[in-house]
Scaffold this active site. Structure first.
Site, short mmCIF file in Angstrom:
data_model
loop_
_atom_site.label_atom_id
_atom_site.label_comp_id
_atom_site.label_asym_id
_atom_site.label_seq_id
_atom_site.Cartn_x
_atom_site.Cartn_y
_atom_site.Cartn_z
N TRP A 1 -3.71 3.08 2.57
CA TRP A 1 -3.95 2.76 1.75
C TRP A 1 -5.79 3.57 0.89
CZ3 TRP A 1 -8.10 0.66 0.50
CH2 TRP A 1 -8.64 -0.70 0.96
N ASN A 2 -6.94 3.41 1.91
CA ASN A 2 -7.39 4.14 1.62
C ASN A 2 -8.20 5.55 1.42
OD1 ASN A 2 -8.13 4.32 3.62
ND2 ASN A 2 -9.96 3.57 4.78
N LYS B 1 5.52 6.94 6.88
CA LYS B 1 5.50 5.61 5.73
C LYS B 1 4.45 5.07 5.41
CE LYS B 1 3.93 1.72 6.55
NZ LYS B 1 3.95 1.22 5.06
N PRO B 2 4.83 5.67 4.01
CA PRO B 2 3.14 5.58 3.39
C PRO B 2 2.41 3.83 3.45
CG PRO B 2 4.85 6.26 1.76
CD PRO B 2 5.24 6.65 3.17
N GLY C 1 -5.33 2.73 10.98
CA GLY C 1 -5.55 0.89 9.79
C GLY C 1 -5.91 0.02 10.52
N SER C 2 -5.69 -1.26 10.23
CA SER C 2 -6.26 -2.36 11.18
C SER C 2 -6.21 -2.24 12.41
CB SER C 2 -6.45 -3.88 10.80
OG SER C 2 -4.61 -4.04 10.31
N GLU D 1 -6.31 4.99 14.42
CA GLU D 1 -7.83 5.39 13.96
C GLU D 1 -7.66 3.70 13.61
OE1 GLU D 1 -10.70 5.38 11.39
OE2 GLU D 1 -9.30 6.90 10.40
N GLU E 1 -15.66 -6.35 10.11
CA GLU E 1 -15.46 -4.33 9.02
C GLU E 1 -15.65 -5.76 7.53
OE1 GLU E 1 -12.31 -2.50 9.27
OE2 GLU E 1 -13.52 -0.79 8.74
C1 SIN Z 1 -12.75 9.25 7.21
O1 SIN Z 1 -11.77 10.28 6.91
O2 SIN Z 1 -13.91 9.83 6.30
C2 SIN Z 1 -12.55 7.57 7.26
C3 SIN Z 1 -10.87 7.46 7.30
C4 SIN Z 1 -10.67 5.92 7.02
O3 SIN Z 1 -11.32 4.99 6.56
O4 SIN Z 1 -9.35 5.32 8.10
#
Ligand code: SIN
Length: 527
Positions: free
Chosen positions: A199-200, A223-224, A278-279, A300, A431
């Protein structure tokens, strides 16, 4: 990041089983769905209201959940309802995968030029709808409009970049060791890709993956996240207008059924690749599922970026960099500075300048013209930041500003600055994903590198120094996938974005298209 407090919660609500709603519950839910459906577009106040889609998308059709359930989406700045999307499950996921498999038969045969042209059109449509798409991001995620426009520019740059990558997926001719054989290497789409996003960055994390998949000639099921589905659905609408055929993009929205949906997206035989942002705990779970079928996976996952200020740094520039890097998205990015290490002799100067800049922030609703920083995504995110603040204070840190959530509606946390945070504080090992700048003092390069690398994750790392020898040394020594030297902003479509250790696998952006292609070798004999 722990599962219970993971801010990008896409999978944090994993359940092992789901129950079928009773008939009366079903009727109520369906009624709510219809009522909400008529109001969601109005809640966004867009120029083009048809960009608000409150259904999933399977095989070229906008569809409700078979069982009629819905997910309520709220604005984190006001806690008001924005609308609903369907609570889909296993049945819809299987349908979406079947549709994507069928669609691959023709999409996989399109020329790279055809895919390039469709992606260019998609890019142009994103540009034409900048105001609306940015507004959707602000309303569902909370980030200020100016930042949402920045995300939108970032998101569309992935589509433009991958349009241009599509036509450059060259193969090779390899000199043969035998006179009667010629060796040729070709690249082919990996076929069906499952895309799971956080969601970020409601828009950019979709386009970063979708752009690569479409350019490579793959079909997709997305899947959003349940917190921010409307950006994904608006992008799907635009991709469709750009000419992406039915079945090539499928979107399954889910929250309560996420365990079933996620498992199917990883384990279904037709899926050949899974891509996830995600996490780290959720990434490991998905990786385990995908491994059963030897699926290719890009991940990622969480970061815990060190941000180091050496005594030879340009201090005002380091302060600017820290502000951008730490407080972007109110600290909710996985490349945000998490641990700020400042060398003894410049510590006081850096801390007071940082406090002065942060005091000028205007926290509020992202639609407000003055707002520089928005809310956190939900209450769990607030709890985690508070836990990190309390832990650091209990260990002897000093509170320079902020320290608690803001009272009233909305999930706002005050921009917070802590000094003299001990190296073993929670904020230095986990984090935070919030607007907490925690300053830790160091004396030598050797000491700070030891602390910086003492982490299970390694996504991004930053440092400020004007000594060219140190710049090379530290850039090479940091155990991360991406380094910012004398800059706090590194994100661009054209870089190889990704981490080392438990921060992930593979790269997105530059080299990203290769993650969506198979390399095939063909020996031509009988010459
Ligand atoms: C970014 O692409 O700059 C950040 C990506 C993320 O927070 O997953």
């Amino acid at each position: 990041m722990t599962l219970s407090s993971a801010p990008r919660l896409a999978f944090a609500t994993f359940r092992l089983s789901t129950t079928t709603p009773s008939k009366s519950r079903l009727v109520t839910k369906t009624f709510i769905a219809y009522r909400m459906a008529s109001t969601s577009a109005a809640n966004f106040g867009l120029k083009d209201a048809s960009l608000i889609r409150n259904q999933g998308y399977i095989d070229g059709k906008w569809v409700d959940a078979q069982e009629g359930g819905v997910i309520k989406v709220t604005n984190p700045a006001t806690e008001e309802d924005l609308g609903t999307v369907p609570e889909m499950g296993l049945a819809e996921t299987k349908q979406a995968i079947d549709a994507a498999s069928r669609a691959f038969k023709s999409w996989g045969k399109t020329t790279a030029k055809e895919r390039h042209d469709i992606l260019k059109k998609f890019y142009a449509l994103m540009q034409e709808n900048t105001e609306d798409l940015a507004r959707i991001i602000t309303l569902e995620n909370g980030k200020p409009l100016v930042e949402a426009k920045g995300e939108h520019a970032y998101a569309s740059s992935f589509i433009e970049w991958f349009a241009e990558e599509a036509v450059r997926t060259y193969g090779e001719v390899v000199p043969s060791q035998f006179p009667h054989i010629r060796n040729v290497v070709v690249k082919q789409p990996i076929v069906l890709v499952s895309i799971l996003t956080p969601w970020n960055f409601p828009s950019a994390m979709i386009t970063r993956k979708l752009g690569a998949a479409l350019a490579a000639g793959c079909t997709t099921i997305i899947k959003p996240p349940p917190e921010t589905p409307f950006s994904a659905l608006a992008l799907t609408e635009l991709a469709t207008r750009a000419g992406v055929p039915p079945g090539v993009i499928n979107v399954v929205t889910t929250q309560a059924n996420v365990a079933d949906v996620g498992r199917e997206m990883c384990e279904n035989d037709a899926v050949r690749k899974v891509t996830f942002t995600g996490s780290t705990p959720v990434a490991k779970m998905l990786y385990g599922m995908a491994a059963k079928g030897m699926k290719k996976m890009s991940i990622e996952a969480g970061g815990n970026a060190p941000f180091i200020v050496f005594d030879d740094a340009d201090i005002p520039a380091a302060v600017e960099g820290a502000i951008a890097c730490k407080f972007r998205g109110s600290g909710q990015t996985c490349v945000c500075a998490n641990r700020i290490y400042v060398q003894d002799s410049v510590y006081a100067d850096f801390a007071s300048r940082l406090a002065e800049k942060a005091a000028a922030f205007k926290v509020g609703n992202g639609l407000g013209p003055e707002t520089t920083h928005g809310p956190l995504i939900h209450g769990k995110a607030l709890e985690k930041v508070q836990r990190h603040v309390d832990d650091a204070l209990a260990r002897g840190a000093q509170l320079l500003m902020g320290g608690t959530r803001l009272p009233g509606k909305g999930t706002f946390f005050q921009p917070t600055l802590l000094s003299d945070v001990p190296p073993d504080a929670l904020v230095n090992s986990e984090e935070t994903f919030g607007p907490l700048a925690a300053l830790t003092r160091f004396s030598t390069e050797e000491e700070v590198l030891r602390w910086a690398n003492d982490s299970k994750v390694g996504l991004a790392g930053y440092f400020y120094s004007r000594d060219v020898g140190r710049v090379w040394r530290v850039a090479e020594a940091l155990e991360v996938g991406m380094v910012g030297t004398n800059t706090g902003l590194i994100s661009q479509a054209v870089i190889p974005f990704g981490g080392v250790k438990e921060s992930g696998l593979g790269r997105e952006g530059a080299h990203g298209i290769e993650e969506y292609m198979n390399i095939k070798f063909v020996a031509f004999g009988g010459l």
